[in-house]
Enzyme design. Sequence first.
Site, short mmCIF file in Angstrom:
data_model
loop_
_atom_site.label_atom_id
_atom_site.label_comp_id
_atom_site.label_asym_id
_atom_site.label_seq_id
_atom_site.Cartn_x
_atom_site.Cartn_y
_atom_site.Cartn_z
N LYS A 254 57.18 46.50 47.59
CA LYS A 254 57.58 45.27 48.28
C LYS A 254 56.48 44.73 49.18
O LYS A 254 55.90 45.46 49.99
CB LYS A 254 58.85 45.56 49.09
CG LYS A 254 59.46 44.34 49.76
CD LYS A 254 60.70 44.76 50.54
CE LYS A 254 61.32 43.59 51.28
NZ LYS A 254 62.44 44.04 52.15
N HIS B 266 28.46 30.31 35.83
CA HIS B 266 28.61 31.75 36.03
C HIS B 266 27.87 32.19 37.30
O HIS B 266 26.88 31.58 37.70
CB HIS B 266 28.09 32.55 34.83
CG HIS B 266 26.65 32.32 34.49
ND1 HIS B 266 26.21 31.19 33.81
CD2 HIS B 266 25.53 33.06 34.73
CE1 HIS B 266 24.90 31.25 33.63
NE2 HIS B 266 24.46 32.38 34.20
#
Length: 460
Positions: A142, A409
């Site tokens: 969680k 890139h």
Amino acid sequence: MSTLVNTTRRSIVIAIHQQLRRMSVQKRKDQSATIAVGQMRSTSDKAANLSQVIELVDRAKSQNACMLFLPECCDFVGESRTQTIELSEGLDGELMAQYRELAKCNKIWISLGGVHERNDQKIFNAHVLLNEKGELAAVYRKLHMFDVTTKEVRLRESDTVTPGYCLERPVSTPVGQIGLQICYDLRFAEPAVLLRKLGANLLTYPSAFTYATGKAHWEILLRARAIETQCFVVAAAQIGWHNQKRQSWGHSMIVSPWGNVLADCSEQELDIGTAEVDLSVLQSLYQTMPCFEHRRNDIYALTAYNLRSKEPTQDRPFATNIVDKRTIFYESEHCFAFTNLRCVVKGHVLVSTKRVTPRLCGLDCAEMADMFTTVCLVQRLLEKIYQTTSATVTVQDGAQAGQTVPHVHFHIMPRRLGDFGHNDQIYVKLDERAEEKPPRTIEERIEEAQIYRKFLTDIS
């Protein structure tokens, strides 16, 4: 003669229509499955809680469900922080072994909506997914902690629970791609949208909503998450008084992608609700209401950080070149990182976009956010592996900037003390490498990628 021909034609048309209907029905059967959502009242008695889980599994099997969803705290509800820590177990503990045996013996998938996973002096609230063989298919911890401090009340979940570190990718199951969440996560729309973008078609919110907040918001929130993501939503719930201080709302639900409630356990203390999950309805919904195609990624974006990389499944284009999937060691939604053909320094790798575009300014908001997130993740990875504290991160944006491959890139190069006589000499070497350095073999690049991929898996 013409009457005979017409009759024959009608017979053929009818036969074709009947065959198409049979095929359509068969397709729906292939894409549908029965699921069960459970409702229970856990206490601090782990044995009694396990008995309830066994009963819910029996009921789910009797309804021919292939998967059972259990609520948060299906293992126990502690009466104090101290007791909660004492009763918690690791995922290799005795209780988890019993859950796994239960799934295996009944050949049923089980969503353990929230177990207390021991973690040093605290716990994780862990949503564990077991397959029909009793194996751990996924674990989600969680993310959102319910921490509230006012003059009247002080409730801090983080005093006991360590928050999770990342979303988990949707899990492939017999009922589709499932996105895992827990309770308070329901109040945050962003993870739900991200999970849908990652391929989820069913979201699950096992919970122990308080009576007051459940009465006010439970059904509204579940239906909202279903409508905005166009996913089935399954929410198993705790109900009733767990101890003198804590009461849960109940009303375990299954909601359709259109927002209709398909099952509601109402106020029954130990109960299941069932529904048919028909994934074939999703394609029609996406076509008539293509909301995710209409999202303005040029204006706003959501990015999931620390998301675990999937195993690369395909080669990727790098301008007109092809990057072998075996040299790719990390993939995100929009980007991929791969080992380099010619390296300036040891550990020199590249990060590029899946969409072929030559310039950085050609990326949309989602791609930009994902690109820089991926670059930072890879930089941290390399610095851990090579035990460095610095890196040169650069992009040659266009031919006049030194770009030789017209596909945006980044170069990421771990730096070491004294690796170049003059620090900026690295940029000279970057321009010279094509002429001066021979290309590395594919075997070298694959081996390097495997090292990085294993390291990413281990730290996850």
